[in-house]
Design a protein around this motif. Structure first.
Motif, mmCIF file in Angstrom:
data_model
loop_
_atom_site.group_PDB
_atom_site.id
_atom_site.type_symbol
_atom_site.label_atom_id
_atom_site.label_comp_id
_atom_site.label_asym_id
_atom_site.label_seq_id
_atom_site.Cartn_x
_atom_site.Cartn_y
_atom_site.Cartn_z
ATOM 1 N N LEU A 1 45.014 37.176 31.582
ATOM 2 C CA LEU A 1 44.956 38.031 32.149
ATOM 3 C C LEU A 1 44.410 39.018 31.568
ATOM 4 O O LEU A 1 43.504 39.902 31.658
ATOM 5 N N ARG A 2 45.333 38.943 29.684
ATOM 6 C CA ARG A 2 45.439 39.530 29.116
ATOM 7 C C ARG A 2 43.581 40.803 28.824
ATOM 8 O O ARG A 2 42.521 39.548 28.211
ATOM 9 N N GLY A 3 43.448 41.814 28.864
ATOM 10 C CA GLY A 3 41.790 42.536 29.050
ATOM 11 C C GLY A 3 40.638 42.779 29.626
ATOM 12 O O GLY A 3 40.524 43.530 29.531
ATOM 13 N N GLN A 4 41.576 42.154 31.042
ATOM 14 C CA GLN A 4 40.619 42.452 31.967
ATOM 15 C C GLN A 4 41.676 43.179 32.685
ATOM 16 O O GLN A 4 42.845 43.583 33.057
ATOM 17 N N ARG A 5 40.231 44.452 33.338
ATOM 18 C CA ARG A 5 40.560 45.308 34.415
ATOM 19 C C ARG A 5 40.478 45.360 35.891
ATOM 20 O O ARG A 5 38.931 44.791 36.666
ATOM 21 N N ILE A 6 41.694 44.420 36.344
ATOM 22 C CA ILE A 6 41.450 43.943 37.690
ATOM 23 C C ILE A 6 41.311 45.190 38.476
ATOM 24 O O ILE A 6 43.163 45.902 39.174
ATOM 25 N N LEU B 1 52.058 41.804 44.072
ATOM 26 C CA LEU B 1 50.283 41.191 43.108
ATOM 27 C C LEU B 1 50.132 42.414 42.339
ATOM 28 O O LEU B 1 49.906 41.988 41.203
ATOM 29 N N ALA B 2 50.357 43.974 42.775
ATOM 30 C CA ALA B 2 50.055 44.562 40.393
ATOM 31 C C ALA B 2 50.470 43.975 39.934
ATOM 32 O O ALA B 2 50.644 44.138 38.413
ATOM 33 N N GLY B 3 51.791 44.232 40.298
ATOM 34 C CA GLY B 3 53.329 44.122 39.202
ATOM 35 C C GLY B 3 52.992 41.912 38.339
ATOM 36 O O GLY B 3 53.151 42.372 37.507
ATOM 37 N N LEU B 4 52.131 41.430 38.969
ATOM 38 C CA LEU B 4 51.963 39.837 38.501
ATOM 39 C C LEU B 4 50.816 40.300 38.155
ATOM 40 O O LEU B 4 51.270 39.679 37.070
ATOM 41 N N LEU B 5 49.981 40.490 38.712
ATOM 42 C CA LEU B 5 48.666 40.662 37.294
ATOM 43 C C LEU B 5 49.129 41.753 36.013
ATOM 44 O O LEU B 5 48.446 41.198 35.032
ATOM 45 N N GLU B 6 49.250 42.420 36.633
ATOM 46 C CA GLU B 6 50.547 43.600 34.825
ATOM 47 C C GLU B 6 50.742 42.219 34.247
ATOM 48 O O GLU B 6 50.624 42.196 32.857
ATOM 49 N N VAL B 7 52.334 41.523 34.412
ATOM 50 C CA VAL B 7 53.018 40.625 34.090
ATOM 51 C C VAL B 7 51.964 39.475 32.892
ATOM 52 O O VAL B 7 52.405 38.723 32.460
ATOM 53 N N ASP C 1 49.960 31.646 44.851
ATOM 54 C CA ASP C 1 50.366 29.918 44.142
ATOM 55 C C ASP C 1 49.432 31.226 42.792
ATOM 56 O O ASP C 1 48.228 31.805 42.846
ATOM 57 N N GLU C 2 50.883 31.314 41.892
ATOM 58 C CA GLU C 2 50.256 31.986 40.993
ATOM 59 C C GLU C 2 48.937 31.712 39.884
ATOM 60 O O GLU C 2 47.975 32.025 39.501
ATOM 61 N N ARG C 3 49.306 30.251 39.771
ATOM 62 C CA ARG C 3 48.496 29.379 38.919
ATOM 63 C C ARG C 3 47.212 29.854 40.069
ATOM 64 O O ARG C 3 46.060 29.294 39.083
ATOM 65 N N ALA C 4 46.998 29.377 41.126
ATOM 66 C CA ALA C 4 45.560 29.448 41.627
ATOM 67 C C ALA C 4 45.047 30.824 41.492
ATOM 68 O O ALA C 4 43.828 31.002 41.355
ATOM 69 N N LEU C 5 45.713 32.136 41.941
ATOM 70 C CA LEU C 5 45.359 33.316 40.976
ATOM 71 C C LEU C 5 44.402 33.133 40.287
ATOM 72 O O LEU C 5 44.251 33.542 40.152
ATOM 73 N N ILE C 6 45.379 32.919 39.250
ATOM 74 C CA ILE C 6 44.736 32.408 37.321
ATOM 75 C C ILE C 6 43.374 32.226 37.248
ATOM 76 O O ILE C 6 42.642 32.869 36.722
#
Length: 125
Positions: free
Chosen positions: A8-13, A26-32, A112-117
């Motif tokens: 998700l690099r470069g995405q502002r979510i 969730l914020a931590g996961l998205l940042e990772v 689920d990390e993969r589903a979220l991605i």
């Protein structure tokens, strides 16, 4: 890092979630995953105002379906009208989502990390 490590690099979510612990996780996961997190915002009226003002650009959003007893459909509509991709985050079953929004991506909690991605990856359509 490369896109396989940070898909998700470069995405502002934008994160709209009323449970503080879930929002922080969730914020931590998205940042990772490489995203820049906007928010989190925990109240429907605040999130709607934020989107409508449009002062901070966002590429996608994760919307909790139920925010302190209010649904997030007005926020979803505001995002859709601005052509911002969004994903509903909920513990509700698919048939509990308003029929108008059942075609939108939905991730169940816990995430689920993969589903979220997959739900958040930029669309080419």
């Amino acid at each position: 890092m490369n896109e396989h490590i940070e898909p998700l690099r470069g995405q502002r979510i934008l994160v709209v979630e009323d449970d503080y612990v879930v929002a922080v996780a969730l914020a931590g996961l998205l940042e990772v995953l490489g995203a820049s997190v906007v928010g989190p915002i925990g109240w429907a009226n605040e999130a709607l105002s934020f989107v409508e003002l449009g002062k901070v650009p966002i590429d996608a959003a994760v919307l909790d379906l139920d925010l302190h007893g209010e649904n997030s459909y007005a926020i979803a509509q505001a995002l859709a009208s601005r052509q911002v991709h969004f994903v509903f985050a909920t513990g509700h079953a698919a048939d509990e989502v308003d029929p108008h929004y059942r075609d939108r991506p939905r991730c169940t909690k816990p995430f689920d990390e993969r589903a979220l991605i997959n739900a958040l990856l930029p669309r080419s359509d």
